[in-house]
Design a protein around this motif. Structure first.
Motif, short mmCIF file in Angstrom:
data_model
loop_
_atom_site.label_atom_id
_atom_site.label_comp_id
_atom_site.label_asym_id
_atom_site.label_seq_id
_atom_site.Cartn_x
_atom_site.Cartn_y
_atom_site.Cartn_z
N THR A 19 0.93 -1.23 -0.11
CA THR A 19 -0.10 -0.16 -0.05
C THR A 19 1.00 1.24 -0.02
OG1 THR A 19 -0.21 -0.30 2.58
CG2 THR A 19 -2.19 -0.98 0.96
N ARG A 20 2.13 1.18 0.00
CA ARG A 20 3.11 2.51 0.12
C ARG A 20 3.16 3.01 -1.08
NH1 ARG A 20 8.40 -1.40 0.84
NH2 ARG A 20 8.64 -1.49 -1.29
N ASN A 21 3.43 4.25 -1.14
CA ASN A 21 3.88 5.02 -2.47
C ASN A 21 5.42 5.11 -2.31
OD1 ASN A 21 1.31 5.67 -3.85
ND2 ASN A 21 0.79 6.78 -1.93
N ASN A 22 5.83 5.46 -1.08
CA ASN A 22 7.34 5.60 -0.95
C ASN A 22 7.86 4.96 0.40
OD1 ASN A 22 8.40 7.12 -3.32
ND2 ASN A 22 6.84 8.42 -2.75
N ALA A 23 8.62 4.16 0.46
CA ALA A 23 9.16 3.90 1.97
C ALA A 23 9.94 4.84 2.34
CB ALA A 23 10.08 2.70 1.58
N VAL A 24 10.37 5.11 3.54
CA VAL A 24 10.68 6.19 4.20
C VAL A 24 11.92 6.04 5.15
CG1 VAL A 24 10.32 8.39 5.54
CG2 VAL A 24 8.38 7.57 4.21
N PRO A 25 13.19 5.80 4.34
CA PRO A 25 14.28 5.15 5.40
C PRO A 25 14.72 6.23 6.37
CG PRO A 25 14.57 5.02 2.93
CD PRO A 25 13.35 5.87 3.04
N GLY A 26 14.44 7.44 6.30
CA GLY A 26 15.34 8.36 7.48
C GLY A 26 16.16 9.23 6.73
N GLU A 27 16.42 10.39 7.47
CA GLU A 27 17.46 11.34 6.74
C GLU A 27 18.02 12.13 7.91
OE1 GLU A 27 15.61 14.60 4.76
OE2 GLU A 27 14.98 15.68 6.29
N MET A 35 19.97 10.69 17.59
CA MET A 35 18.72 10.06 16.59
C MET A 35 17.31 10.28 17.29
SD MET A 35 19.86 6.50 15.00
CE MET A 35 18.74 5.78 14.22
N PHE A 36 16.53 10.70 16.41
CA PHE A 36 15.17 10.49 16.59
C PHE A 36 14.27 9.58 16.18
CE2 PHE A 36 16.21 15.02 17.29
CZ PHE A 36 15.71 15.45 18.30
N ILE A 37 13.58 8.82 16.85
CA ILE A 37 12.75 7.73 16.27
C ILE A 37 11.09 8.14 16.38
CG2 ILE A 37 12.22 5.28 16.24
CD1 ILE A 37 14.89 5.19 17.90
N GLY A 38 10.68 8.32 15.37
CA GLY A 38 8.91 8.36 15.21
C GLY A 38 8.41 6.97 15.13
N GLU A 39 7.03 7.03 14.84
CA GLU A 39 6.62 5.76 14.78
C GLU A 39 6.30 5.18 13.38
OE1 GLU A 39 4.02 6.57 18.95
OE2 GLU A 39 2.86 6.91 16.81
N ALA A 40 5.78 5.85 12.54
CA ALA A 40 5.67 5.37 11.15
C ALA A 40 5.38 6.63 10.02
CB ALA A 40 4.55 4.47 11.22
N PRO A 41 5.71 6.47 9.11
CA PRO A 41 5.14 7.46 7.96
C PRO A 41 3.78 7.78 7.85
CG PRO A 41 6.78 5.96 7.02
CD PRO A 41 6.33 5.51 8.27
N GLY A 42 3.53 9.09 7.68
CA GLY A 42 2.10 9.30 7.55
C GLY A 42 1.81 9.78 6.09
N ALA A 43 0.51 10.32 5.80
CA ALA A 43 0.38 10.54 4.28
C ALA A 43 1.61 11.46 3.62
CB ALA A 43 -0.97 11.15 4.13
N ASN A 44 2.01 12.57 4.15
CA ASN A 44 2.77 13.65 3.56
C ASN A 44 4.09 12.76 3.40
OD1 ASN A 44 1.45 15.92 3.63
ND2 ASN A 44 1.66 15.74 5.86
N GLU A 45 4.68 11.68 4.40
CA GLU A 45 6.01 11.13 4.40
C GLU A 45 6.04 10.12 3.33
OE1 GLU A 45 4.22 11.73 7.39
OE2 GLU A 45 5.50 13.45 7.97
N ASP A 46 4.61 9.48 3.27
CA ASP A 46 4.66 8.32 2.26
C ASP A 46 4.62 9.15 0.67
OD1 ASP A 46 3.49 5.82 1.31
OD2 ASP A 46 1.86 6.87 0.42
N ARG A 47 4.04 10.30 0.64
CA ARG A 47 3.92 11.12 -0.70
C ARG A 47 5.67 11.29 -1.16
NH1 ARG A 47 1.56 16.22 0.11
NH2 ARG A 47 3.83 16.62 0.84
N ASP A 48 6.25 11.77 0.18
CA ASP A 48 7.60 12.43 -0.35
C ASP A 48 8.77 11.71 0.06
OD1 ASP A 48 5.88 14.69 -1.07
OD2 ASP A 48 6.47 15.80 0.77
N GLY A 49 8.63 10.56 0.89
CA GLY A 49 9.73 9.76 1.30
C GLY A 49 10.59 10.34 2.20
N ILE A 50 10.09 11.24 2.75
CA ILE A 50 10.95 11.92 3.78
C ILE A 50 10.39 11.93 5.26
CG2 ILE A 50 11.82 14.44 4.46
CD1 ILE A 50 11.83 14.82 1.35
N PRO A 51 10.93 11.48 6.30
CA PRO A 51 10.49 11.47 7.50
C PRO A 51 9.99 12.94 8.15
CG PRO A 51 12.75 11.31 8.00
CD PRO A 51 12.63 11.32 6.41
N PHE A 52 8.75 12.93 8.92
CA PHE A 52 8.36 14.04 9.48
C PHE A 52 8.38 15.49 8.46
CE2 PHE A 52 8.97 11.50 13.15
CZ PHE A 52 7.96 11.79 14.01
N CYS A 53 7.73 15.19 7.53
CA CYS A 53 7.69 16.25 6.40
C CYS A 53 6.29 17.05 6.70
CB CYS A 53 8.10 15.99 5.09
SG CYS A 53 7.08 14.72 4.31
#
Ligand code: URA
Length: 175
Positions: A19-27, A35-53
């Motif tokens: 179901t993903r559009n983009n995986a979000v490895p981290g940056e 190092m910050f660890i969030g939970e999981a990508p949301g819609a914006n992150e899935d669209r852009d491939g960037i964490p917490f965007c």
């Protein structure tokens, strides 16, 4: 890190790949001390491939700025690298299949400080604790200092929680 990134982008170890559009490895910096660890990508992150965007990310950026850091100084990633549908919490299988990537990221970056963002990423280190009791405190766990923090999303609509988030960031500055 490039080869881990490639593995993550091509990963099919759990159903989230369907179901993903983009995986979000981290940056961020590979030399980051934090190092910050969030939970999981949301819609914006899935669209852009960037964490917490998205909006939580803007608040995270402001909190970093408040202690004179930018995203370039730290490394930001999530427990799971693909968006769970409807932004549900990742399940145990998804966390288990994805966690080797996080471990490899720890091994490469060797952060001094790990900040968990939210209850779920806190529970990677503290199974039976309540975030309301341990947020903003530091814990020495093997070579890491771990600081559990609330997820930035809780500060978006609640000014009291936003204040707590900024206060907890001062702990980072002091360290
Ligand atoms: N929330 C998270 O936990 N991670 C992100 O990357 C974005 C929002």
């Amino acid at each position: 890190m490039d080869s881990i990134r490639n593995e993550i982008i091509n990963c099919t170890k759990c159903n989230l790949c369907k179901t993903r559009n983009n995986a979000v490895p981290g940056e961020g910096s590979l030399k980051a001390k934090i190092m910050f660890i969030g939970e999981a990508p949301g819609a914006n992150e899935d669209r852009d491939g960037i964490p917490f965007c998205g909006r939580s990310g803007s608040l995270l950026n402001s909190m970093l700025e408040s202690i004179e850091l930018t995203r370039k100084d730290v490394f930001i990633t999530n427990i799971v690298k693909c968006r769970p549908p409807e932004n549900r919490d990742p399940n145990e299988i998804e966390i288990e299949r994805c966690s080797p990537f996080l471990k490899l990221q720890f091994d490469i970056i060797k952060p001094k400080i790990i900040c968990t963002l939210g209850r779920l990423s806190m529970s990677l280190f503290f199974k039976d604790k309540k975030i309301s009791e341990i947020h903003g405190k530091k814990f020495k766990l093997s070579q890491y200092t771990v600081i559990p923090m609330y997820h930035p999303a809780v500060g978006l609509y609640n000014p009291n929680m936003k204040k707590i988030l900024f206060e907890d960031f001062l702990m980072l500055k002091n360290l």
